[in-house]
Design an enzyme around this catalytic site. Structure first.
Site: not given
Ligand code: NAD
Length: 474
Positions: A169, A244, A278, A378
């Site tokens: 997804k 993650e 991240c 963050e």
């Molecule tokens: P997000 O949590 O908004 O979305 C991530 C994914 O989850 C998207 O595909 C989104 O559509 C989906 N999603 C949203 N609500 C959901 C729900 N209720 N159930 C299941 N899926 C859902 O994050 P983002 O804004 O896309 O990414 C940025 C964040 O990701 C930052 O906090 C960053 O630090 C983190 N990040 C972490 C890593 C790591 O490896 N630790 C790597 C990259 C990004």
């Protein structure tokens, strides 16, 4: 794009689509199916059907398909990189790097003996035990927008080679490259149903992936708050989870550091991908005795960053990916400004003349107090908060004073400092005289609120397999 379900390219069952916009220009780059729970269920059905045959294949045969796909991805890296830049915003050079990173991850996993990690035990009079490592079944991969291609590779590489079927997804604002990569994998010979891509909102598609009991594992990358919802949704079925999540990585620059090297590390560490990584450098602690020189050299280097449309070859930093991210960053910088939390010596606002895109100037804030919002939250964009510290004791204390624990770096020439800092920094990955690099061959993940579980490295295969004990009496 269309969704890949059961080897077919299809629309959403509702027939609806959503538009994907270029964050630099606002132009429509393409559209993707607006799916809901029912589309996930169709993918689950296809994945269930495909699983038995896929899981029983020789791991080498599965790996070969990944390898062929990786070759094709490398051959088409400019085309794929351009698509990634168009929907995500990053400079084309960084986009091509990311596409190559996806290929490298598949190449790494294709050769690992996923089916051969089991064991044998002679139980004497009680017979013999064979311990097999078996794939889990259907795995869900929920991807963020900041590194969509790379993170998709980290999840599907080990999952597929280990014999699982996967439902991906992608994020709403960057689904197209993931779709194109899946198309290449299908073209390389993945059987129908083994890999599905289902695009749409997290609240429906993502939640169904987390909840659907037929999906045995969810690997999620994204924000902590979303990760908590995923964990709760996955709890009734007691699914396996890899989370993650966010980070607020500290970078410690000691008084014996190579200042030039540390400046380069800070610039790349903070401003790569417009600060939306991240493991970006999100808190910088520099020893007082070298702070003036370090900040002067850093400012000169940041001044040279060229902001613009990532497709322009001279550009070194693109826009943020989405309006929400830009608004949040502006709010954090404005809050720090209103509360007098440090001095904004560069940037701190959107550049003039870029009204259609989500641009923000590279920003450096010095003298940031330790209780600032810039340290407690963050900061997912191009703003670098800097504080001075007296010594290593203070630096380590400040660095560890965070609910996050993804990465951390220390910049020094001293073996004693390296030994102590790598031992005491509370993070999943600690770099010495570098920051940000994440090769696929080593474990990656966070401690504290940065997540649970590890991706990458050989043991990621353990996260996609389970031991089955077979007891034999002869
Ligand atoms: P997000 O949590 O908004 O979305 C991530 C994914 O989850 C998207 O595909 C989104 O559509 C989906 N999603 C949203 N609500 C959901 C729900 N209720 N159930 C299941 N899926 C859902 O994050 P983002 O804004 O896309 O990414 C940025 C964040 O990701 C930052 O906090 C960053 O630090 C983190 N990040 C972490 C890593 C790591 O490896 N630790 C790597 C990259 C990004």
């Amino acid at each position: 794009m269309k969704n890949l379900i059961n080897g077919e390219w299809c629309d959403s069952l509702s027939g609806k689509v959503f538009a994907v916009h270029n964050p630099a220009t606002g132009d429509v780059v393409g559209e993707a199916p607006l799916c809901g729970e029912e589309d996930v269920r169709a993918a689950v059905e296809a994945a269930e059907e495909a699983f038995v045959d896929w899981a029983s294949r020789n791991p080498g045969d599965r790996g070969k398909i990944l390898f062929f796909a990786a070759e094709e991805v490398r051959r088409r890296n400019t085309e794929l990189g351009s698509l990634l830049t168009a929907e995500q915003g990053k400079p084309i050079r960084e986009a091509i790097d990311e596409i190559n990173g996806f290929a490298k991850t598949l190449e790494y996993y294709h050769a690992l003996p996923a089916g051969e990690q089991g064991g044998y035990q002679d139980l004497g009079g009680y017979g013999h035990a064979i311990i097999k490592r078996q794939p889990l079944g259907i795995c869900g991969a929920i991807i963020p927008w900041n590194m969509p291609a790379l993170i998709m590779g980290w999840k599907i590489g080990p999952a597929l080679v280990a014999g699982n079927t996967v439902i991906v997804k992608p994020a709403r604002t960057a689904p197209l490259t993931c779709g194109r990569l899946a198309e290449i994998l299908a073209g390389a010979g993945l059987p129908p149903g083994v890999l599905s891509v289902v695009t749409g909102p997290g609240e429906t598609v993502g939640r169904e992936i987390a909840r659907n009991p037929a999906i045995r594992k969810v690997s999620f990358t994204g924000e902590g708050e979303t990760g908590r919802v995923v964990a709760q949704d996955a709890a009734p079925a007691l699914k396996q989870l890899t989370l993650e999540l966010g980070g607020s990585d500290p970078m410690i620059v000691c008084d014996d550091a190579d200042i030039g090297m540390a400046v380069e590390g800070a610039v790349r560490g903070r401003f790569y991908n417009c600060g939306q990584t991240c493991t970006a450098v999100k808190r910088l602690y520099v020893f007082e005795s070298i702070a003036d020189e370090f900040i002067r050299r850093l400012a000169a280097r940041v001044e040279a960053i060229v902001v613009g449309n990532g497709m322009d070859p001279g550009v070194s930093m693109g826009p943020l990916n989405n309006r929400q991210g830009l608004d949040r960053l502006m709010h954090q910088v404005d809050t720090a400004r209103e509360r007098d939390e440090g001095e904004i010596i560069m940037g701190g606002k959107a550049p003039a003349g870029y009204e259609r895109g989500f641009f923000f100037l590279p920003t450096v804030i010095t003298g940031v107090p330790h209780d600032s919002v810039l340290f407690s939250e963050e900061v997912f964009g191009p703003a670098l908060p800097i504080a001075t510290v007296k010594n290593l004791d203070e630096a380590l204390k400040r660095a560890n004073n965070s609910r996050y624990g993804l990465g951390a770096s220390v910049w020094t020439r001293s073996a004693d400092v390296i030994a102590r800092a790598t031992r005491e920094l509370d993070a999943g990955i600690v770099w010495v005289n570098q920051h940000l690099r994440i090769p696929p061959d080593v474990p990656f993940g966070g401690v504290k609120e940065s997540g649970t579980g590890r991706e990458n490295g050989i043991r990621a295969l353990d996260a996609y397999t389970e031991e089955k004990t077979i007891l034999i009496q002869v």
